[in-house]
Design a protein around this motif. Structure first.
Motif, short mmCIF file in Angstrom:
data_model
loop_
_atom_site.label_atom_id
_atom_site.label_comp_id
_atom_site.label_asym_id
_atom_site.label_seq_id
_atom_site.Cartn_x
_atom_site.Cartn_y
_atom_site.Cartn_z
N GLY A 161 14.59 -43.98 67.02
CA GLY A 161 15.06 -45.29 67.45
C GLY A 161 16.53 -45.49 67.07
O GLY A 161 17.34 -45.92 67.88
N GLU A 162 16.86 -45.11 65.84
CA GLU A 162 18.23 -45.24 65.36
C GLU A 162 19.18 -44.36 66.18
O GLU A 162 20.23 -44.80 66.61
N LEU A 163 18.75 -43.11 66.38
CA LEU A 163 19.60 -42.16 67.09
C LEU A 163 19.80 -42.59 68.55
O LEU A 163 20.88 -42.44 69.11
N GLN A 164 18.74 -43.13 69.15
CA GLN A 164 18.86 -43.56 70.55
C GLN A 164 19.83 -44.72 70.70
O GLN A 164 20.54 -44.81 71.70
N THR A 165 19.86 -45.58 69.69
CA THR A 165 20.82 -46.68 69.75
C THR A 165 22.25 -46.13 69.84
O THR A 165 23.05 -46.58 70.65
N VAL A 166 22.53 -45.13 69.02
CA VAL A 166 23.86 -44.52 69.06
C VAL A 166 24.07 -43.79 70.39
O VAL A 166 25.11 -43.93 71.04
N TRP A 167 23.06 -43.04 70.78
CA TRP A 167 23.15 -42.23 72.00
C TRP A 167 23.49 -43.10 73.21
O TRP A 167 24.30 -42.74 74.05
N HIS A 168 22.87 -44.26 73.27
CA HIS A 168 23.11 -45.15 74.41
C HIS A 168 24.44 -45.90 74.30
O HIS A 168 24.86 -46.57 75.23
N THR A 169 25.06 -45.79 73.13
CA THR A 169 26.37 -46.43 72.96
C THR A 169 27.49 -45.47 73.33
O THR A 169 28.56 -45.89 73.76
N LEU A 170 27.24 -44.16 73.14
CA LEU A 170 28.28 -43.15 73.37
C LEU A 170 29.02 -43.30 74.71
O LEU A 170 30.24 -43.23 74.75
N PRO A 171 28.30 -43.53 75.84
CA PRO A 171 29.03 -43.57 77.12
C PRO A 171 30.07 -44.68 77.20
O PRO A 171 31.03 -44.54 77.95
N PHE A 172 29.90 -45.73 76.39
CA PHE A 172 30.81 -46.87 76.56
C PHE A 172 32.15 -46.65 75.89
O PHE A 172 33.03 -47.51 75.92
N GLN A 173 32.29 -45.44 75.36
CA GLN A 173 33.58 -45.04 74.86
C GLN A 173 34.53 -44.82 76.03
O GLN A 173 35.74 -44.81 75.88
N MET A 174 33.95 -44.64 77.21
CA MET A 174 34.78 -44.40 78.39
C MET A 174 35.53 -45.68 78.79
O MET A 174 35.13 -46.78 78.47
#
Lengths: 235, 179
Positions: free
Chosen positions: A43-56
């Motif tokens: 759950g924790e990792l997915q939160t980060v994972w789903h945030t990564l793209p918004f670095q664009m």
């Protein structure tokens, strides 16, 4: 289905990044049910994972692209649903048999198992049909049909073959599910004196992607990858 | 989305208006090439059009789902260009099932921008090597084992490094935790 490494806590990154086959995913999801540590961590990792793209940086889309995409997309036909044919009645009979065998098997393998009870009240739904054609000149009469049936969280593959030569000794026919260049063992069978045989195989996944189905003639039923020649194929 | 399932061009147009920017920007960040990004947008919307299973754009998680599809298609595209074999990558068809974390995903441009700022701030805590690892893995589509080969290290080491990176980011995405 042979798995290269045990699917446990060490698989979490593969699961997260999507670098896994559906079988591996299903195995890890089973693991998740019993491992609270992985559940929380995921759950924790997915939160980060789903945030990564918004670095664009969000960019303006070229204005002419819309028309190009709309034109191209709407020209693409949607996949067609198959219409029932007369042989479907025969198929239904084989499937019912397969389900009964499957239900009996899971019941006798785990008495009072809840899963068996749950399976019985889940209607089976035919998902896909594959026509198998002869692939080797030594058995030109070979033909067959494979059905993929979904029942709750389980996929059942039912294969009906005919026109095959009777095997001697350990020799056996083996069915393979092909997906993304990988071959997955779907069980072995022998044919009767008329050259006919039926196989039913359960795959415990909610989603089952199959590109094609093949049948090989193997020296024994113990192989996890094809060794013998291909005698039937769906493509 | 029900309308898209019924092959209604108007509904598809609506989806395009809402999400094309997201898909295009993702592809541009990954490919750094306009022509390639345009092709990826077309691939993704064709995929939405031809999908057999339904999904509902009004439900939470749709943004995450469309990004997963976009990332998979972008990576396939890059790998084809690099003449690398396609990596077996799970395609979450059943998008609701695939979202275990229950993250809603940012629907609006404003909330996406806010998330962008959050992640940017968290990135400050990563080393150059750690940033490179995420670039290779997330944006450039190298598989864990390919990175291991490149770096001449066991896959397990790469996995735990990546795990470590994400943990650091998680720790500093404090606003997300509270929100």
């Amino acid at each position: 289905m042979k798995e290269q490494e045990p699917i446990d806590c060490g698989f979490i990154m593969n699961y997260l990044t999507g670098e896994s086959t559906e079988w591996e995913r299903a195995a890890f999801e089973r693991h998740l049910r019993t491992c609270a540590v992985c559940r929380e961590e995921l759950g924790e990792l997915q939160t980060v994972w789903h945030t990564l793209p918004f670095q664009m940086e969000e960019m303006e889309v070229p204005p002419d692209l819309k028309e190009q995409v709309m034109k191209a997309v709407t020209k693409t036909p949607k996949p067609k649903r198959r219409r029932p044919h007369r042989w479907m009645y025969g198929a239904a009979a084989v499937i019912v048999l397969g389900i009964l065998v499957g239900a009996w098997w899971s019941y006798s393998a785990a008495p009072a198992n809840q899963a068996a009870g749950q399976l019985l009240n889940k209607p089976a739904q035919l998902v896909k049909t594959y026509e198998l054609k002869a692939a080797d000149s030594s058995m030109p009469q070979a033909s067959g049909t494979a059905w993929v049936v979904q029942q709750g969280d389980v996929h059942n593959v039912v294969v009906n073959l005919s026109g095959l030569q009777t095997t001697q000794g350990d020799w056996t026919y083996q069915v393979w599910l092909n997906h993304n260049g990988k071959k997955y063992n779907c069980g072995t069978l022998r044919v009767n004196e008329k050259g006919s045989g039926v196989l039913s195989y359960d795959v415990h996944v909610k989603e089952l992607n199959i590109d094609s189905i093949g049948v090989t003639l193997e020296p024994d039923p113990n192989g996890s990858q094809p060794r013998g020649k291909k005698v039937l194929g769906s493509t | 989305m029900k309308l898209v399932m019924a092959k209604e061009p108007l509904a598809l147009e609506e989806l395009y208006d809402r999400y094309a920017k997201l898909v295009y920007s993702f592809a541009m960040k990954s490919m750094k090439d306009e022509q390639a990004a345009r092709e990826i947008v077309q691939l993704v919307f064709t995929r939405l059009w031809t999908t057999e299973r339904g999904y509902d754009a009004s439900k939470g998680g749709f943004v995450n789902w469309i990004i997963t599809i976009t990332r998979n298609m972008t990576i396939d595209y890059i790998r084809k260009n690099r003449k690398q074999q396609a990596v077996v990558r799970y395609e979450p068809k059943d998008w609701e099932q695939s979202l275990i974390s229950g993250d809603e995903g940012p629907e609006s441009v404003v909330s996406r921008k806010w998330m962008g700022e959050q992640i940017q701030q968290a990135y400050v805590h990563l080393s150059t090597n750690q940033i490179e690892l995420i670039e290779l893995m997330y944006w450039e589509g190298y598989s864990l084992s390919e990175i291991a080969t490149q770096k001449n290290e066991p896959v397990g080491t790469i996995k735990s490094r990546l795990h470590q990176c994400l943990k650091i980011l998680r720790k500093h995405l404090t606003a997300l935790r509270e929100g």
